[in-house]
Design a protein around this motif. Structure first.
Motif, PDB file in Angstrom:
ATOM      1  N   TYR A   1       7.017   1.595  -0.828  1.00  0.00           N
ATOM      2  CA  TYR A   1       7.265   0.227  -1.280  1.00  0.00           C
ATOM      3  C   TYR A   1       6.325  -0.204  -2.403  1.00  0.00           C
ATOM      4  CZ  TYR A   1       9.812   0.121   3.126  1.00  0.00           C
ATOM      5  OH  TYR A   1      10.673   0.406   4.160  1.00  0.00           O
ATOM      6  N   CYS A   2       5.407   0.658  -2.805  1.00  0.00           N
ATOM      7  CA  CYS A   2       4.426   0.313  -3.834  1.00  0.00           C
ATOM      8  C   CYS A   2       5.001   0.523  -5.230  1.00  0.00           C
ATOM      9  CB  CYS A   2       3.174   1.185  -3.686  1.00  0.00           C
ATOM     10  SG  CYS A   2       2.281   0.915  -2.150  1.00  0.00           S
ATOM     11  N   ASP A   3       4.532  -0.280  -6.158  1.00  0.00           N
ATOM     12  CA  ASP A   3       4.876  -0.040  -7.556  1.00  0.00           C
ATOM     13  C   ASP A   3       4.220   1.240  -8.056  1.00  0.00           C
ATOM     14  OD1 ASP A   3       6.419  -2.390  -7.876  1.00  0.00           O
ATOM     15  OD2 ASP A   3       4.603  -3.573  -8.189  1.00  0.00           O
ATOM     16  N   ASP A   4       3.002   1.497  -7.589  1.00  0.00           N
ATOM     17  CA  ASP A   4       2.213   2.647  -8.028  1.00  0.00           C
ATOM     18  C   ASP A   4       1.540   3.281  -6.817  1.00  0.00           C
ATOM     19  OD1 ASP A   4       0.403   4.439  -9.114  1.00  0.00           O
ATOM     20  OD2 ASP A   4      -0.317   3.080 -10.670  1.00  0.00           O
ATOM     21  N   PRO A   5       2.197   4.241  -6.152  1.00  0.00           N
ATOM     22  CA  PRO A   5       1.619   4.804  -4.928  1.00  0.00           C
ATOM     23  C   PRO A   5       0.286   5.504  -5.150  1.00  0.00           C
ATOM     24  CG  PRO A   5       3.740   5.836  -5.436  1.00  0.00           C
ATOM     25  CD  PRO A   5       3.547   4.741  -6.413  1.00  0.00           C
ATOM     26  N   ALA A   6       0.088   6.130  -6.308  1.00  0.00           N
ATOM     27  CA  ALA A   6      -1.200   6.786  -6.570  1.00  0.00           C
ATOM     28  C   ALA A   6      -2.334   5.769  -6.601  1.00  0.00           C
ATOM     29  CB  ALA A   6      -1.137   7.566  -7.882  1.00  0.00           C
ATOM     30  N   GLN A   7      -2.095   4.621  -7.223  1.00  0.00           N
ATOM     31  CA  GLN A   7      -3.115   3.572  -7.252  1.00  0.00           C
ATOM     32  C   GLN A   7      -3.356   3.026  -5.853  1.00  0.00           C
ATOM     33  OE1 GLN A   7      -5.318   2.600  -9.271  1.00  0.00           O
ATOM     34  NE2 GLN A   7      -6.007   0.763  -8.174  1.00  0.00           N
ATOM     35  N   ALA A   8      -2.317   2.920  -5.045  1.00  0.00           N
ATOM     36  CA  ALA A   8      -2.489   2.463  -3.666  1.00  0.00           C
ATOM     37  C   ALA A   8      -3.386   3.409  -2.888  1.00  0.00           C
ATOM     38  CB  ALA A   8      -1.119   2.335  -2.984  1.00  0.00           C
ATOM     39  N   VAL A   9      -3.213   4.708  -3.067  1.00  0.00           N
ATOM     40  CA  VAL A   9      -4.068   5.678  -2.364  1.00  0.00           C
ATOM     41  C   VAL A   9      -5.499   5.589  -2.879  1.00  0.00           C
ATOM     42  CG1 VAL A   9      -4.443   8.125  -1.866  1.00  0.00           C
ATOM     43  CG2 VAL A   9      -2.117   7.209  -1.889  1.00  0.00           C
ATOM     44  N   ARG A  10      -5.669   5.403  -4.189  1.00  0.00           N
ATOM     45  CA  ARG A  10      -7.022   5.232  -4.728  1.00  0.00           C
ATOM     46  C   ARG A  10      -7.701   3.998  -4.128  1.00  0.00           C
ATOM     47  NH1 ARG A  10      -4.472   7.338  -9.475  1.00  0.00           N
ATOM     48  NH2 ARG A  10      -3.946   5.240 -10.246  1.00  0.00           N
ATOM     49  N   GLU A  11      -6.927   2.935  -3.903  1.00  0.00           N
ATOM     50  CA  GLU A  11      -7.474   1.743  -3.265  1.00  0.00           C
ATOM     51  C   GLU A  11      -7.910   2.031  -1.830  1.00  0.00           C
ATOM     52  OE1 GLU A  11      -7.644  -2.166  -4.372  1.00  0.00           O
ATOM     53  OE2 GLU A  11      -8.563  -0.462  -5.413  1.00  0.00           O
ATOM     54  N   LEU A  12      -7.116   2.801  -1.086  1.00  0.00           N
ATOM     55  CA  LEU A  12      -7.508   3.166   0.271  1.00  0.00           C
ATOM     56  C   LEU A  12      -8.834   3.922   0.253  1.00  0.00           C
ATOM     57  CD1 LEU A  12      -4.034   4.356   1.592  1.00  0.00           C
ATOM     58  CD2 LEU A  12      -5.240   2.293   2.317  1.00  0.00           C
ATOM     59  N   ALA A  13      -8.965   4.853  -0.690  1.00  0.00           N
ATOM     60  CA  ALA A  13     -10.208   5.624  -0.808  1.00  0.00           C
ATOM     61  C   ALA A  13     -11.377   4.717  -1.194  1.00  0.00           C
ATOM     62  CB  ALA A  13     -10.030   6.732  -1.843  1.00  0.00           C
ATOM     63  N   ARG A  14     -11.129   3.728  -2.031  1.00  0.00           N
ATOM     64  CA  ARG A  14     -12.180   2.799  -2.448  1.00  0.00           C
ATOM     65  C   ARG A  14     -12.669   1.943  -1.281  1.00  0.00           C
ATOM     66  NH1 ARG A  14     -12.617  -2.445  -3.684  1.00  0.00           N
ATOM     67  NH2 ARG A  14     -10.388  -2.915  -3.443  1.00  0.00           N
ATOM     68  N   LEU A  15     -11.746   1.555  -0.419  1.00  0.00           N
ATOM     69  CA  LEU A  15     -12.080   0.654   0.680  1.00  0.00           C
ATOM     70  C   LEU A  15     -12.796   1.346   1.833  1.00  0.00           C
ATOM     71  CD1 LEU A  15      -8.675  -1.222   0.826  1.00  0.00           C
ATOM     72  CD2 LEU A  15     -10.841  -2.223   0.082  1.00  0.00           C
ATOM     73  N   ALA A  16     -12.535   2.630   2.030  1.00  0.00           N
ATOM     74  CA  ALA A  16     -12.976   3.331   3.244  1.00  0.00           C
ATOM     75  C   ALA A  16     -14.281   4.085   3.028  1.00  0.00           C
ATOM     76  CB  ALA A  16     -11.891   4.304   3.699  1.00  0.00           C
ATOM     77  N   ARG A  17     -15.223   3.841   3.916  1.00  0.00           N
ATOM     78  CA  ARG A  17     -16.476   4.591   3.858  1.00  0.00           C
ATOM     79  C   ARG A  17     -16.329   5.999   4.412  1.00  0.00           C
ATOM     80  NH1 ARG A  17     -18.434  -0.599   5.447  1.00  0.00           N
ATOM     81  NH2 ARG A  17     -18.311  -0.020   7.649  1.00  0.00           N
ATOM     82  N   ARG A  18     -15.450   6.177   5.412  1.00  0.00           N
ATOM     83  CA  ARG A  18     -15.413   7.467   6.104  1.00  0.00           C
ATOM     84  C   ARG A  18     -14.025   8.094   6.194  1.00  0.00           C
ATOM     85  NH1 ARG A  18     -17.331   6.150  11.714  1.00  0.00           N
ATOM     86  NH2 ARG A  18     -17.023   8.376  12.048  1.00  0.00           N
ATOM     87  N   ARG A  19     -13.002   7.301   6.510  1.00  0.00           N
ATOM     88  CA  ARG A  19     -11.699   7.903   6.806  1.00  0.00           C
ATOM     89  C   ARG A  19     -10.554   7.099   6.221  1.00  0.00           C
ATOM     90  NH1 ARG A  19     -13.308   8.501  13.045  1.00  0.00           N
ATOM     91  NH2 ARG A  19     -14.831  10.165  12.791  1.00  0.00           N
ATOM     92  N   VAL A  20      -9.504   7.826   5.859  1.00  0.00           N
ATOM     93  CA  VAL A  20      -8.245   7.222   5.433  1.00  0.00           C
ATOM     94  C   VAL A  20      -7.138   7.881   6.243  1.00  0.00           C
ATOM     95  CG1 VAL A  20      -6.590   6.943   3.547  1.00  0.00           C
ATOM     96  CG2 VAL A  20      -9.052   6.710   3.095  1.00  0.00           C
ATOM     97  N   ALA A  21      -6.240   7.080   6.800  1.00  0.00           N
ATOM     98  CA  ALA A  21      -5.083   7.612   7.526  1.00  0.00           C
ATOM     99  C   ALA A  21      -3.818   7.049   6.900  1.00  0.00           C
ATOM    100  CB  ALA A  21      -5.153   7.242   9.008  1.00  0.00           C
ATOM    101  N   ILE A  22      -2.890   7.947   6.553  1.00  0.00           N
ATOM    102  CA  ILE A  22      -1.625   7.554   5.939  1.00  0.00           C
ATOM    103  C   ILE A  22      -0.490   8.131   6.776  1.00  0.00           C
ATOM    104  CG2 ILE A  22      -0.131   7.846   3.911  1.00  0.00           C
ATOM    105  CD1 ILE A  22      -2.696   7.953   2.225  1.00  0.00           C
ATOM    106  N   VAL A  23       0.495   7.315   7.090  1.00  0.00           N
ATOM    107  CA  VAL A  23       1.681   7.774   7.813  1.00  0.00           C
ATOM    108  C   VAL A  23       2.882   7.660   6.881  1.00  0.00           C
ATOM    109  CG1 VAL A  23       3.196   7.421   9.794  1.00  0.00           C
ATOM    110  CG2 VAL A  23       0.720   7.039  10.032  1.00  0.00           C
ATOM    111  N   GLN A  24       3.561   8.770   6.686  1.00  0.00           N
ATOM    112  CA  GLN A  24       4.811   8.816   5.927  1.00  0.00           C
ATOM    113  C   GLN A  24       5.769   9.737   6.678  1.00  0.00           C
ATOM    114  OE1 GLN A  24       3.878   6.095   3.054  1.00  0.00           O
ATOM    115  NE2 GLN A  24       5.821   7.160   3.164  1.00  0.00           N
TER     116      GLN A  24
END
Length: 201
Positions: free
Chosen positions: A123-146
């Motif tokens: 649903y994102c306009d730019d999924p790569a940027q969305a993943v970069r944002e997840l990495a920016r926000l998280a100190r330790r872990r990122v979990a993505i469900v697709q």
């Protein structure tokens, strides 16, 4: 993405797209109806295991809070970032939610131990940027469900897309993109299958 596209959870009989086909459109009312039919016990258990020990979690695109409520009860405080005012209005009481898009989350760097996005990237306009944002926000872990290649909901979407003359969805493409982006940000990557049956024929 070439190193991930052969992974069993990324490969698909749908041709590998040259670029992102979306963003797909979300009908909040239809999603709430579907969400009530999903059996998400396995998904919750896996996310709880991945997020164990987190002091705070950011749920980007938390929608109706179906997963968030369970995670907040079992793991840590969770902040939902959700662009849809209609979805935020249907959140269970007691959950913290702020307005924001996945590509530009209005929170500072390293805001939480972990960040998650479940069924959001399409649903994102730019999924790569969305993943970069997840990495920016998280100190330790990122979990993505697709979706995995054999996901029936994606099959239904693609059948309808063909009728409408739209390009097909390829969630393996999204998973490979996420794996490559998170790996470049220094995260170790693990892809795991979880089941989410639907209470319907």
């Amino acid at each position: 993405m070439s190193t991930w596209r052969e992974h069993p959870l990324c490969a698909s009989p749908t041709p590998w797209p040259a670029r992102f086909w979306g963003p797909e459109r979300l009908d909040p009312t239809a999603w709430r109806e579907l969400a009530g039919r999903l059996i998400i016990d396995d998904e919750i258990a896996r996310l709880c295991a991945v997020l164990a020990g987190a002091d705070r979690v950011i749920d980007v695109g938390g929608g109706t809070g179906l997963l968030t409520q369970a995670l907040a009860a079992q793991v840590a405080p969770v902040t939902i970032v959700e662009p849809s005012a209609e979805q935020r209005a249907h959140l269970p009481p007691g959950l913290t939610a702020i307005a924001g898009r996945a590509e530009a989350v209005p929170l500072p760097d390293a805001s939480a131990d972990a960040a998650i996005a479940t069924w959001v990237l399409q649903y994102c306009d730019d999924p790569a940027q969305a993943v970069r944002e997840l990495a920016r926000l998280a100190r330790r872990r990122v979990a993505i469900v697709q979706a995995a290649p054999d996901n029936h909901l994606v099959d239904i979407y693609n059948a309808e897309a063909a009728i409408a003359g739209l390009p097909p969805a390829h969630h393996g493409w999204l998973l490979a993109l996420a794996a490559e982006t998170l790996g470049a940000a220094g995260f170790a990557i693990e892809l795991t299958r979880v089941r989410a049956p639907v209470r319907a024929r």
